[in-house]
Design an enzyme around this catalytic site. Structure first.
Site, PDB file in Angstrom:
ATOM      1  N   GLU A 237      44.698  55.736 -31.416  1.00  0.00           N
ATOM      2  CA  GLU A 237      43.867  55.070 -30.405  1.00  0.00           C
ATOM      3  C   GLU A 237      42.712  55.943 -29.925  1.00  0.00           C
ATOM      4  OE1 GLU A 237      47.025  56.024 -30.007  1.00  0.00           O
ATOM      5  OE2 GLU A 237      47.453  56.748 -27.971  1.00  0.00           O
TER       6      GLU A 237
ATOM      7  N   CYS B  89      53.078  57.684 -31.708  1.00  0.00           N
ATOM      8  CA  CYS B  89      53.693  58.941 -31.293  1.00  0.00           C
ATOM      9  C   CYS B  89      55.156  58.732 -30.901  1.00  0.00           C
ATOM     10  CB  CYS B  89      52.875  59.595 -30.184  1.00  0.00           C
ATOM     11  SG  CYS B  89      53.184  61.367 -30.121  1.00  0.00           S
TER      12      CYS B  89
ATOM     13  N   THR C 137      25.331  53.709   1.640  1.00  0.00           N
ATOM     14  CA  THR C 137      24.548  54.368   0.588  1.00  0.00           C
ATOM     15  C   THR C 137      23.462  55.258   1.199  1.00  0.00           C
ATOM     16  OG1 THR C 137      24.996  52.689  -1.065  1.00  0.00           O
ATOM     17  CG2 THR C 137      22.952  53.909  -1.347  1.00  0.00           C
TER      18      THR C 137
ATOM     19  N   HIS D  36      47.937  59.999 -32.448  1.00  0.00           N
ATOM     20  CA  HIS D  36      47.441  58.930 -31.570  1.00  0.00           C
ATOM     21  C   HIS D  36      46.164  58.324 -32.153  1.00  0.00           C
ATOM     22  CE1 HIS D  36      50.061  59.566 -28.048  1.00  0.00           C
ATOM     23  NE2 HIS D  36      50.085  60.818 -28.461  1.00  0.00           N
TER      24      HIS D  36
ATOM     25  N   GLY E 111      31.757  56.660 -14.477  1.00  0.00           N
ATOM     26  CA  GLY E 111      32.023  57.005 -15.879  1.00  0.00           C
ATOM     27  C   GLY E 111      31.315  56.048 -16.829  1.00  0.00           C
TER      28      GLY E 111
HETATM   29  N1  GLN Z   1      57.528  62.907 -26.141  1.00  0.00           N
HETATM   30  C1  GLN Z   1      57.227  62.969 -27.534  1.00  0.00           C
HETATM   31  C2  GLN Z   1      56.917  64.372 -27.995  1.00  0.00           C
HETATM   32  O1  GLN Z   1      56.638  65.224 -27.195  1.00  0.00           O
HETATM   33  C3  GLN Z   1      56.077  62.041 -27.868  1.00  0.00           C
HETATM   34  C4  GLN Z   1      54.807  62.451 -27.223  1.00  0.00           C
HETATM   35  C5  GLN Z   1      53.786  61.352 -27.177  1.00  0.00           C
HETATM   36  O2  GLN Z   1      54.109  60.183 -27.340  1.00  0.00           O
HETATM   37  N2  GLN Z   1      52.546  61.711 -26.942  1.00  0.00           N
HETATM   38  O3  GLN Z   1      56.923  64.648 -29.171  1.00  0.00           O
END
Ligand code: GLN
Length: 556
Positions: free
Chosen positions: A531, A398, A198, A529, A25
């Protein structure tokens, strides 16, 4: 078979030899970054040969993080590396699984799309794969598509993808190159590097009708000239096309190392590509790689999670984008992040009474990342309570935001049974509840690719921590969740001091919650998210704001 792809579009197929996990990767990402720096438009495509239609249903402890694209496709963590190395977002056409291909072909068969023919792996599956390879180049409007074929040569699962690549080479001999990333062990008892595995892998690839054009030999130590020559002879390649890729401290050195062996020029020659005028060079990478090497001052960040342990190992693969995001924002502030893992289960139930909350004081910032289900939740909630009261910078991602809201409702609003419907749907105070459309999906056992996924807009409220971090009014961030802050509690929570600083355009979904700066240095959570959009050359503004506060705490 489709044969009308743009004549000049180029493909590089990256195939693994000997064993997985040796850095295919990162090799793919690095090739992408190098060609991009030479002025080419590049897209990177990952093939995962499993039958899951996407990566969304897989356990992160076994398979690592599920990386979500703008399109909402749930993919393998390699896609995160690709985006971070290219410094741009990829499309839903840049990820292919066997499940996706077979599902499509079988559905087409059921819809009589094959006109009464017998539908078979060859040609139908193979041609669907070729079609998808070609489509990804078109959708991205790229010059070069680098395809990483998951698994290693000799697996049953990836044969059809290698066969598709072989046929593309037959169709366009000047436009396709094969790179094999192989492994050269140095058995401790022998103390010398062995090339036989290899050589065998190369022979196996030959048996598929594919000749590698470049061999990247991964090993713990640099390969000597003797072995380079041995490999070159055994696969009929000029010795320059065998590249030594020893273990190095930071993956960001890999493109630079490849360039020392002229990888970019070599691939251009193999693909009959001319030098571009808009070559940028890899200075930006060199600068970043130097920062990684030379930054000495540290900042201590803890991640409170539950996906760390498998057997005797502590794995951080489940949170790889979070770790990367922390590092990039720290480097941008001249600090090296030292990341600590805290198992949330140590802070709950019978452990809670003798849990060392004071030990949390030594961290400069604490993150509760995304997650699912009940286990470890009470532990996370007690950690959040502690960091809120003791003003330790906190960033909730989240689930980490949902838990922050629950903690606030329980301990500030006094709603002792506040909860999320994910854990206790019978709680009287469901401050986090399931989204109505999600409820229907779960009732129908529709679990695959059915969450609220991918990039959505959010409006930011002026004068908040979030608004000042982003310095804009509208943001786009990636989501992956089924539950949401329950609108019925917004007024109460707001009256009690919690600020919802980011909301969906309709105003119904709470995207960011925070406490004002005068109350807490940084106590902020996002329903999305962040990140997934943090990149080495473009750190994420919220992570940066969090790290700035963490550094302030350290320096106090
Ligand atoms: N479990 C929570 C939801 O479904 C948060 C999901 C997560 O953290 N990606 O809303």
């Amino acid at each position: 078979m489709e044969n009308k792809s743009k004549k000049s579009h180029k493909y590089i197929f990256v195939i693994g030899g000997v064993m997985s996990g040796v850095g295919k990767g990162i090799a793919t990402s690095s090739i992408g970054a190098i060609l991009q720096s030479k002025g080419f438009a590049v897209n990177l495509l990952k093939v995962d040969p499993y039958l899951n239609v996407d990566a969304g249903t897989m356990n992160p402890v076994e398979h690592g993080e599920v990386f979500v694209l703008d399109s909402g496709l749930e993919t393998d963590q390699d896609m995160g590396n690709y985006e971070r190395f290219l410094n741009r977002s990829l499309t839903g056409d840049d990820y292919i699984t066997s499940g996706m291909v077979y599902k499509h072909v079988i559905e087409a068969e059921r819809a009589l799309k094959y006109g009464g023919k017998c539908v078979e792996a060859i040609p139908h599956i193979r041609d669907e794969i070729i079609h998808r390879f070609q489509k990804s180049g078109r959708v991205n409007e790229s010059d070069i598509t680098v395809v990483e074929i998951g698994g290693t040569v000799g697996d049953y699962q990836n044969i059809m993808f290698i066969e598709a690549a072989r046929v593309m080479k037959v169709m366009h001999p000047n436009d396709v190159a094969f790179v094999m990333v192989s492994y050269m062990p140095v058995p401790s008892k022998l103390g010398e590097m062995k090339s036989k595995p290899t050589q065998n892998a190369i022979r196996q690839l030959y048996s598929y009708g594919v000749n590698p054009d470049v061999i990247i030999a991964r090993s713990e130590v640099p390969m000597d000239q003797k072995r380079r020559e041995k490999i070159a002879v055994s696969c009929s390649l000029p010795v320059e096309q065998v590249i030594s890729a020893p273990d190095i401290e930071s993956v960001f050195d890999v493109p630079l190392n490849f360039e020392k062996d002229n990888m970019g020029k070599m691939l251009m020659k193999l693909l009959h590509l001319r030098k571009k005028q808009n070559e940028t060079g890899i200075h930006a990478w060199v600068n970043f790689a130097n920062k990684v090497k030379n930054t000495k001052d540290t900042v201590d960040i803890a991640i409170v999670g539950k996906y760390f342990n498998t057997g005797d190992f502590v794995l951080t693969d489940a949170y790889v984008s979070v770790l990367e995001a922390i590092k990039y924002s720290s480097y941008a502030q001249g600090k090296k992040a030292v990341i600590h893992t805290i198992n949330s289960r140590d802070y709950e139930g019978k452990h809670k009474s003798h849990a060392d909350f004071k030990a949390l004081e030594k961290f400069d910032g604490i993150i509760v990342p995304g997650g699912f289900g009940e286990s470890g939740i009470e532990g996370k909630l007690s950690v959040i309570e502690y960091v809120r009261e003791n003003k330790i910078p906190y960033f909730g991602l989240c689930y980490g935001m949902q838990l922050m809201v629950i903690e606030y409702a329980r301990n500030v609003l006094g709603l002792k049974d506040a909860n999320t419907a994910e854990i206790n749907p019978n709680s009287k105070n469901l401050v986090i509840d399931i989204m109505p459309d999600q409820k229907k999906k779960l009732e129908m056992c529709d679990y695959g690719g059915s969450m609220r996924l991918g990039a959505y807009d959010a409006n930011l409220v002026k004068g908040t921590v979030a608004h000042s971090a982003y310095s804009k009014d509208i943001i786009q961030e990636r989501h992956r969740h089924r539950y949401e802050v329950n609108t019925e509690y917004i007024e109460q929570l707001t009256d009690a001091g919690l600020v919802f600083s980011g909301k969906s355009p309709s105003g119904v979904l709470m995207e960011i919650a925070e406490l004002p700066k005068k109350v807490h240095p940084f106590f902020l959570g996002t329903q999305f998210h962040p990140e997934f959009l943090a990149r080495p050359l473009a750190p994420h503004p919220l992570f940066t704001e969090f790290i700035k506060e963490a550094i302030k705490r350290k320096e106090k």
